[in-house]
Design a protein around this motif. Structure first.
Motif, PDB file in Angstrom:
ATOM      1  N   GLN A   1      -7.203   0.575  -0.715  1.00  0.00           N
ATOM      2  CA  GLN A   1      -7.395  -0.684   0.017  1.00  0.00           C
ATOM      3  C   GLN A   1      -8.719  -0.680   0.776  1.00  0.00           C
ATOM      4  OE1 GLN A   1      -4.027  -2.027   2.268  1.00  0.00           O
ATOM      5  NE2 GLN A   1      -5.155  -3.650   3.251  1.00  0.00           N
TER       6      GLN A   1
ATOM      7  N   ASP B   1      -5.708  -1.500  -4.964  1.00  0.00           N
ATOM      8  CA  ASP B   1      -5.019  -1.999  -3.778  1.00  0.00           C
ATOM      9  C   ASP B   1      -5.894  -3.059  -3.110  1.00  0.00           C
ATOM     10  OD1 ASP B   1      -3.271  -2.400  -1.725  1.00  0.00           O
ATOM     11  OD2 ASP B   1      -3.258  -0.323  -1.010  1.00  0.00           O
ATOM     12  N   GLU B   2      -5.489  -4.302  -3.241  1.00  0.00           N
ATOM     13  CA  GLU B   2      -6.232  -5.439  -2.689  1.00  0.00           C
ATOM     14  C   GLU B   2      -7.709  -5.393  -3.095  1.00  0.00           C
ATOM     15  OE1 GLU B   2      -5.364  -6.726   1.175  1.00  0.00           O
ATOM     16  OE2 GLU B   2      -3.248  -6.212   1.035  1.00  0.00           O
TER      17      GLU B   2
ATOM     18  N   SER C   1       0.830  -1.212   0.000  1.00  0.00           N
ATOM     19  CA  SER C   1       0.000   0.000   0.000  1.00  0.00           C
ATOM     20  C   SER C   1       0.862   1.258   0.000  1.00  0.00           C
ATOM     21  CB  SER C   1      -0.931   0.027   1.211  1.00  0.00           C
ATOM     22  OG  SER C   1      -1.864  -1.021   1.122  1.00  0.00           O
TER      23      SER C   1
HETATM   24 MG   LIG Z   1      -1.996  -2.810   2.075  1.00  0.00          MG
END
Ligand SMILES: [Mg+2]
Ligand SMILES: Nc1ncnc2c1ncn2[C@@H]1O[C@H](COP(=O)(O)OP(=O)(O)O)[C@@H](O)[C@H]1O
Lengths: 307, 249
Positions: free
Chosen positions: A84, A160-161, A44
């Motif tokens: 995220q 992000d994810e 991140s």
């Molecule tokens: Mg992360």
């Protein structure tokens, strides 16, 4: 062609702590690129530097050929970012979340509405258009965040994810949509700690651990290079496992011992398992599977990706 | 900046009813309670006018203050930490000055709305005999900016909401009590009078009273205006800097 992302010796420190420790990354237009690594690897932190919302502590970073510190707004105008953690506006409707966001990019109201409607179609949220965001499921919010990231028709999409915390069905729906984007030639950069996600979506990836890149390549090349074709997972009665690892010496290429099982790496799993039995060892369970990025990570770091 | 303002307006449009209701009911109750109730005990008025006439311009300024504070404390922390509106905006071409500016403009629109409602109620009570009362609106806006901008800077910098409660308790309450809203500051000891001089509220109270009562101010009008502008400019500078630091853009 100018690379979408060019990083050399990129560092991010928070006080004394180094979250990103001198990474080199180049992403070309049209690529689908991944950062694979466990929690805390620095994924991140890296994505936020790429997204121009966190200035690098050291090293070189160019996004779309521009300097993220001096040309942040010009770069961000061409990025689509899915952070995220969702940061949708809870009191606005699904549609309003997209149209208000579009305005930040200077998109005229009428055009914003047109794009928003089209994107809701794309992420299969059209029926929820007028609904408030707060009661939506995690998967729906994620899809809405992805739609929002696409409102400015970005050259580069940062995810992000994208599927962390979603149930399997919701994950597959997100993957399917992202796969379509990839097919359209959109440059995707994503982080994940799911090896199956990386295998499905990434043309090329880097494996990150403790702020450093420990390997780079296509999923297939990484598996070929750092693992064998197949893996035999052997389970023994808990107390007796420790003695068995030594007795496997010479079978396959190598073994990894985990708390609950021993992984035996071999190009031919059946042959290896036959050999195990031939030595008079009787595991309580045995499973032959293909090698995955999980095995690559385990080999490189001695740890599993998801704990 | 306008795009960020649009967000706040649309967000507001989804739950405005309570706010608008409150902006009429609160002044109504305050004027009844203080103006009519307390005013009944204040023999012969204050400074040659009825207590209600004395009170209303002060209350108007303190209403503007409350609205400015309301929008620059918890909402700012929520937008940074909880709802994460600001981080979402920072990922777009918006700059810190646009993000602060959009929210600040929205706060000022609320100040205008609340102050207008207050004026309407004041007229109904017969406490605003002169049309000059309308000049209270720009004064309220200037006060709103002089208060909201530095408080934006404060709220974006502090780590927890405890600091917001502290601000309310140890800065806002004394300022409201000692800024000549309820009684002339000349009746206070010199030390407390300085609270009035230093903080923004009293300057707006004196200006509002000047226009509604048509009398000479305690300070030169230009002095009041410049002092409030100083708070506003310093506040905006600090707020933009604070947003820049927190958002990393
Ligand atoms: Mg992360
Ligand atoms: N703003 C911050 N301040 C201090 N430490 C941070 C901050 N952001 C991240 N970290 C630390 O940096 C490390 C990497 O975090 P992160 O980049 O979020 O990793 P990942 O996304 O791979 O899980 C973690 O140990 C995290 O605690």
């Amino acid at each position: 062609m100018t690379p979408m992302i060019e990083a050399a010796g990129l560092v991010k420190r928070f006080g004394d702590f180094t979250a990103v420790d001198g990474i080199d990354v180049t992403v070309q237009p049209g690529e689908s690129f991944g950062f694979l690594g466990p929690n805390g690897a620095g994924k991140s932190s890296t994505m936020r530097m790429i997204g121009c919302v966190s200035p690098p502590t050291d090293g070189l970073l160019r996004i779309l050929g521009m300097d993220p510190v001096r040309q942040g707004p010009a770069i961000r105008a061409r990025l689509g970012v899915c952070p995220q953690l969702d940061n949708l506006a809870p009191d606005l409707t699904v549609l309003q979340n997209l149209t208000t966001y579009a305005r930040y990019f200077g998109i005229p109201r009428r055009e914003a509405r047109r794009r928003a409607t089209e994107l809701l179609e794309f992420v299969q949220l059209s029926e929820r258009s007028g609904a408030e965001v707060e009661p939506l499921s995690g998967g729906m919010k994620r899809r809405l965040t992805i739609a929002r990231a696409l409102i400015n028709e970005p050259d580069l999409v940062l995810l992000d994810e994208p599927t962390t915390g979603l149930d399997p069905q919701a994950r597959h729906l997100v993957w399917e949509r992202l796969f379509r984007l990839k097919q359209r030639g959109v440059t995707l950069v994503l982080t994940t700690h799911y090896m199956d996600e990386a295998e499905q979506l990434c043309d090329r990836l880097v494996v990150m651990d403790a702020g450093k890149i420990v390997a780079e390549g296509s999923p297939r090349a990484l598996i070929e290079r750092y693992s064998t074709r197949e893996v035999v997972e052997l389970r023994f009665q808990a107390e007796s496992q420790s003695g068995f690892a030594a007795k496997l010496e010479g079978i396959g290429e190598r073994t990894e011992e985990l708390p609950d099982r021993i992984l035996l790496y071999a190009s031919d799993g059946d042959a290896a398992l036959t050999e195990v039995h031939a030595r008079g060892l009787s595991p309580s369970g045995a499973l032959i599977r293909r090698s995955s990025l999980e095995d690559v990570f385990l080999h490189l770091t001695g740890r599993t990706l998801v704990d | 900046m306008i795009a960020a303002l649009e967000f706040h307006l649309i967000d507001f449009s989804r739950n405005w009813r309570g706010t608008v209701f409150g902006s009429f009911v609160v002044p109504l109750l305050t004027m009844l309670g203080f103006g009519v109730g307390v005013g009944g005990y204040v023999q012969g008025g204050v400074d040659g006018v009825s207590y209600l006439e004395f009170l209303v311009p002060g209350l108007l300024a303190s209403t503007a203050l409350q609205i400015a504070l309301g929008e620059s404390t918890w909402p700012v922390m929520a937008n940074m930490e909880w709802i994460k509106l600001y981080p979402a905006q920072a990922a777009t071409p918006l700059r810190p000055v646009d993000i602060v500016g959009g929210h600040l403009l929205f706060a000022l629109l609320r100040v205008i709305g609340g102050s207008s409602a207050f004026l309407v109620v004041g007229v109904l009570f017969g406490a605003l005999p002169s049309a000059w009362a309308l000049a209270c609106l720009p004064i309220a806006v200037l006060l709103g900016l002089a208060v909201a901008a530095p408080v934006f800077a404060y709220s974006i910098a502090v780590p927890t909401e405890v600091y917001l409660s502290l601000l309310m308790r140890f800065a806002v309450i004394p300022m409201t009590l000692f800024s000549g809203v309820f009684f002339p500051i000349e009746t206070m000891p010199v030390v407390l009078r300085w609270v009035a001089y230093v903080t923004p509220l009293w300057h707006a109270v004196d200006l509002c009273r000047t226009v509604t009562l048509g009398r000479a101010p305690d300070w030169a009008v230009a002095g009041h205006l410049l002092y409030l502008a100083l708070w506003a400019v310093a506040g905006i500078t600090l707020a933009v800097r604070g947003f820049h630091r927190r958002l990393g853009v």
